[in-house]
Design an enzyme around this catalytic site. Sequence first.
Site: not given
Ligand code: PAF
Length: 277
Positions: A34, A58, A150, A182-184
């Site tokens: 990020h 989502q 995405q 990744s957050s996960r």
């Molecule tokens: O990539 C993400 O973290 C999410 O899919 C997003 C783009 C913030 C939409 O919720």
Amino acid sequence: MKILYSIEECISWRKSALGSVGFVPTMGALHQGHLSLVKIAKKNCDYTIVSIFINPTQFSESEDFSSYPSMLDKDIKILKEELIDAVFIPSENEIYNKKSDDYFYETPLSNKLEGITRPHFFKGVTMVVYKLFNIVNPTHVVFGEKDAQQLIIIKQMIKHNKSSITLISGKTIRNKHGLAHSSRNAYLSVKEQKEASKIFQSLMLIKRLLDGGEQNSQLLKNEFVKSIESIAAFKLDYISIADIETLDEISKIHKKKTLVSTAVFFKEVRLIDNFIY
Ligand code: PAF
């Protein structure tokens, strides 16, 4: 840094930001990936705004919405240190209020790769991203290449809607073992994160074979499968070698750009990664 909790506050902040505005949408639990996107926004724009919103639409009912890592105080501290201009942290009620337009972008691309296991996913992503675009009204948006599908779909949505937003993509950032941030990853121990880097190493095995002239997709996929089988806790969701525009599988690698992408479950945790060839 302004902390904006309501749509009204965000719209009013935007009115005061005279110049280019770079927007980084996130679901929080911020990591190096990020922050690299934030740096791109800062470099390219006069103002930078990040949103933090864990988007319920989502996630399917069986997914990790309720346990998705949330560390708001830490995220705010990190963003303050990055010296960005604003963070937008709306509530679910505000984003999905009864009066709101639930537009989402429909494209055949949403049903491929990620969309096979997560049929709801791109409906939810395009719905929230469209809403956020309308509220934040950015001149630029930054999305990461780790979520390749995405990125491709949002780029198409922007074009389809004849929006003037410029999309900038940011490279996947990896830890020292190669695991994509990744957050996960927060669900995994340090030892597990090291094991999870086998996913990237197996993708790089495909790359080496491609560099050596191998063109047979099935053979490349088989090598990937053999490689990840060495970690017992892995369960392969998919390994794909696809045309980067149509996302259709290709049997022979040709000179056009190819997206090699995968999703692997490490116990319950679903990890994705890719590279473009
Ligand atoms: O990539 C993400 O973290 C999410 O899919 C997003 C783009 C913030 C939409 O919720």
